[in-house]
Design a protein around this motif. Structure first.
Motif, PDB file in Angstrom:
ATOM      1  N   VAL A  83      24.733  15.160  33.420  1.00 24.21           N
ATOM      2  CA  VAL A  83      24.132  15.628  32.164  1.00 24.21           C
ATOM      3  C   VAL A  83      23.428  14.481  31.454  1.00 24.21           C
ATOM      4  O   VAL A  83      22.302  14.635  30.957  1.00 24.21           O
ATOM      5  CB  VAL A  83      25.212  16.269  31.261  1.00 24.21           C
ATOM      6  N   ARG A  84      24.063  13.309  31.421  1.00 26.52           N
ATOM      7  CA  ARG A  84      23.456  12.147  30.759  1.00 26.52           C
ATOM      8  C   ARG A  84      22.142  11.757  31.429  1.00 26.52           C
ATOM      9  O   ARG A  84      21.134  11.517  30.758  1.00 26.52           O
ATOM     10  CB  ARG A  84      24.434  10.970  30.747  1.00 26.52           C
ATOM     11  N   SER A  85      22.118  11.715  32.745  1.00 24.80           N
ATOM     12  CA  SER A  85      20.884  11.331  33.439  1.00 24.80           C
ATOM     13  C   SER A  85      19.805  12.394  33.273  1.00 24.80           C
ATOM     14  O   SER A  85      18.617  12.066  33.254  1.00 24.80           O
ATOM     15  CB  SER A  85      21.162  11.057  34.918  1.00 24.80           C
ATOM     16  N   SER A  86      20.196  13.655  33.133  1.00 24.05           N
ATOM     17  CA  SER A  86      19.211  14.707  32.867  1.00 24.05           C
ATOM     18  C   SER A  86      18.543  14.489  31.517  1.00 24.05           C
ATOM     19  O   SER A  86      17.315  14.580  31.396  1.00 24.05           O
ATOM     20  CB  SER A  86      19.879  16.082  32.893  1.00 24.05           C
ATOM     21  N   TRP A  87      19.352  14.187  30.497  1.00 28.22           N
ATOM     22  CA  TRP A  87      18.788  13.934  29.170  1.00 28.22           C
ATOM     23  C   TRP A  87      17.937  12.661  29.163  1.00 28.22           C
ATOM     24  O   TRP A  87      16.920  12.600  28.471  1.00 28.22           O
ATOM     25  CB  TRP A  87      19.893  13.855  28.131  1.00 28.22           C
ATOM     26  N   ILE A  88      18.351  11.668  29.919  1.00 25.13           N
ATOM     27  CA  ILE A  88      17.547  10.444  30.009  1.00 25.13           C
ATOM     28  C   ILE A  88      16.182  10.759  30.608  1.00 25.13           C
ATOM     29  O   ILE A  88      15.159  10.241  30.150  1.00 25.13           O
ATOM     30  CB  ILE A  88      18.294   9.364  30.816  1.00 25.13           C
ATOM     31  N   SER A  89      16.141  11.622  31.611  1.00 25.67           N
ATOM     32  CA  SER A  89      14.871  12.009  32.223  1.00 25.67           C
ATOM     33  C   SER A  89      13.965  12.706  31.221  1.00 25.67           C
ATOM     34  O   SER A  89      12.768  12.410  31.140  1.00 25.67           O
ATOM     35  CB  SER A  89      15.106  12.932  33.418  1.00 25.67           C
ATOM     36  N   ILE A  90      14.530  13.628  30.462  1.00 23.53           N
ATOM     37  CA  ILE A  90      13.717  14.402  29.515  1.00 23.53           C
ATOM     38  C   ILE A  90      13.265  13.541  28.341  1.00 23.53           C
ATOM     39  O   ILE A  90      12.071  13.466  28.025  1.00 23.53           O
ATOM     40  CB  ILE A  90      14.510  15.629  29.017  1.00 23.53           C
ATOM     41  N   ILE A  91      14.203  12.868  27.699  1.00 25.51           N
ATOM     42  CA  ILE A  91      13.864  12.063  26.527  1.00 25.51           C
ATOM     43  C   ILE A  91      13.052  10.831  26.927  1.00 25.51           C
ATOM     44  O   ILE A  91      12.081  10.466  26.252  1.00 25.51           O
ATOM     45  CB  ILE A  91      15.138  11.669  25.760  1.00 25.51           C
ATOM     46  N   GLY A  92      13.423  10.204  28.036  1.00 26.73           N
ATOM     47  CA  GLY A  92      12.692   9.022  28.499  1.00 26.73           C
ATOM     48  C   GLY A  92      11.242   9.332  28.809  1.00 26.73           C
ATOM     49  O   GLY A  92      10.343   8.545  28.497  1.00 26.73           O
ATOM     50  N   SER A  93      10.975  10.491  29.409  1.00 23.61           N
ATOM     51  CA  SER A  93       9.587  10.847  29.722  1.00 23.61           C
ATOM     52  C   SER A  93       8.797  11.110  28.448  1.00 23.61           C
ATOM     53  O   SER A  93       7.632  10.721  28.346  1.00 23.61           O
ATOM     54  CB  SER A  93       9.542  12.058  30.650  1.00 23.61           C
ATOM     55  N   ALA A  94       9.423  11.741  27.462  1.00 23.15           N
ATOM     56  CA  ALA A  94       8.729  11.979  26.189  1.00 23.15           C
ATOM     57  C   ALA A  94       8.408  10.665  25.489  1.00 23.15           C
ATOM     58  O   ALA A  94       7.290  10.475  24.993  1.00 23.15           O
ATOM     59  CB  ALA A  94       9.583  12.874  25.295  1.00 23.15           C
ATOM     60  N   VAL A  95       9.359   9.756  25.477  1.00 21.15           N
ATOM     61  CA  VAL A  95       9.130   8.456  24.845  1.00 21.15           C
ATOM     62  C   VAL A  95       8.038   7.687  25.588  1.00 21.15           C
ATOM     63  O   VAL A  95       7.140   7.098  24.966  1.00 21.15           O
ATOM     64  CB  VAL A  95      10.445   7.643  24.786  1.00 21.15           C
ATOM     65  N   LEU A  96       8.092   7.693  26.901  1.00 16.22           N
ATOM     66  CA  LEU A  96       7.084   6.984  27.700  1.00 16.22           C
ATOM     67  C   LEU A  96       5.677   7.512  27.417  1.00 16.22           C
ATOM     68  O   LEU A  96       4.737   6.732  27.229  1.00 16.22           O
ATOM     69  CB  LEU A  96       7.415   7.105  29.185  1.00 16.22           C
ATOM     70  N   VAL A  97       5.526   8.823  27.345  1.00 13.07           N
ATOM     71  CA  VAL A  97       4.202   9.406  27.102  1.00 13.07           C
ATOM     72  C   VAL A  97       3.712   9.076  25.693  1.00 13.07           C
ATOM     73  O   VAL A  97       2.541   8.731  25.508  1.00 13.07           O
ATOM     74  CB  VAL A  97       4.237  10.927  27.339  1.00 13.07           C
ATOM     75  N   VAL A  98       4.588   9.153  24.710  1.00  6.74           N
ATOM     76  CA  VAL A  98       4.184   8.830  23.343  1.00  6.74           C
ATOM     77  C   VAL A  98       3.765   7.367  23.244  1.00  6.74           C
ATOM     78  O   VAL A  98       2.754   7.039  22.607  1.00  6.74           O
ATOM     79  CB  VAL A  98       5.313   9.170  22.344  1.00  6.74           C
ATOM     80  N   VAL A  99       4.489   6.475  23.887  1.00 11.55           N
ATOM     81  CA  VAL A  99       4.141   5.052  23.864  1.00 11.55           C
ATOM     82  C   VAL A  99       2.789   4.815  24.547  1.00 11.55           C
ATOM     83  O   VAL A  99       1.920   4.131  24.006  1.00 11.55           O
ATOM     84  CB  VAL A  99       5.257   4.202  24.517  1.00 11.55           C
ATOM     85  N   VAL A 100       2.609   5.395  25.720  1.00 17.72           N
ATOM     86  CA  VAL A 100       1.353   5.189  26.447  1.00 17.72           C
ATOM     87  C   VAL A 100       0.175   5.756  25.670  1.00 17.72           C
ATOM     88  O   VAL A 100      -0.857   5.095  25.513  1.00 17.72           O
ATOM     89  CB  VAL A 100       1.437   5.806  27.864  1.00 17.72           C
ATOM     90  N   TRP A 101       0.313   6.973  25.157  1.00 18.49           N
ATOM     91  CA  TRP A 101      -0.779   7.557  24.377  1.00 18.49           C
ATOM     92  C   TRP A 101      -1.009   6.785  23.082  1.00 18.49           C
ATOM     93  O   TRP A 101      -2.149   6.642  22.637  1.00 18.49           O
ATOM     94  CB  TRP A 101      -0.514   9.032  24.105  1.00 18.49           C
ATOM     95  N   GLY A 102       0.037   6.277  22.478  1.00 20.44           N
ATOM     96  CA  GLY A 102      -0.124   5.470  21.280  1.00 20.44           C
ATOM     97  C   GLY A 102      -0.921   4.210  21.561  1.00 20.44           C
ATOM     98  O   GLY A 102      -1.812   3.846  20.789  1.00 20.44           O
ATOM     99  N   ILE A 103      -0.621   3.557  22.663  1.00 20.55           N
ATOM    100  CA  ILE A 103      -1.363   2.346  23.047  1.00 20.55           C
ATOM    101  C   ILE A 103      -2.815   2.686  23.318  1.00 20.55           C
ATOM    102  O   ILE A 103      -3.732   1.992  22.862  1.00 20.55           O
ATOM    103  CB  ILE A 103      -0.702   1.664  24.255  1.00 20.55           C
TER     104      ILE A 103
END
Length: 111
Positions: A83-103
């Motif tokens: 369950v923890r790794s599933s949430w890391i996948s979902i939240i981590g991908s959202a954070v990664l996309v926001v950071v990349v688009w922000g840059i």
């Protein structure tokens, strides 16, 4: 179960997105008129939304694929770890996309 379904769905979305990228390359090779039409389509609000969704699909598929590789080695199979790794996948991908688009938006002012 949700991340497994999302992994398959994002894989299919990436195929469609790659076909769109190939179309963009063909439009570039076809000349300025075709490229301008493609650029206008991609630059529209709907086109930017699709680019954002494609970015998220790519990030999720990458992070969740790494998660699957780790699980293939025998780690992360208990329910809390799963369950923890599933949430890391979902939240981590959202954070990664926001950071990349922000840059991208801060550096060039548009996507």
């Amino acid at each position: 179960m949700v991340t497994s379904i999302l992994h398959r769905a994002t894989g299919m979305a990436l195929v469609v997105g790659m076909l769109a990228m190939v179309y963009g390359l063909l439009a570039l090779a076809a000349g300025p008129e075709r490229w301008q039409a493609f650029a206008a389509c991609v630059g529209s609000p709907f086109g930017k939304l699709l680019l954002f969704c494609f970015s998220w699909a790519l990030a999720f598929h990458l992070i969740n694929g790494i998660r699957h590789l780790v699980q293939d080695t025998g780690y992360g199979w208990s329910i809390p770890e799963f369950v923890r790794s599933s949430w890391i996948s979902i939240i981590g991908s959202a954070v990664l996309v926001v950071v990349v688009w922000g840059i991208v938006l801060m550096r060039w002012g548009q996507a």
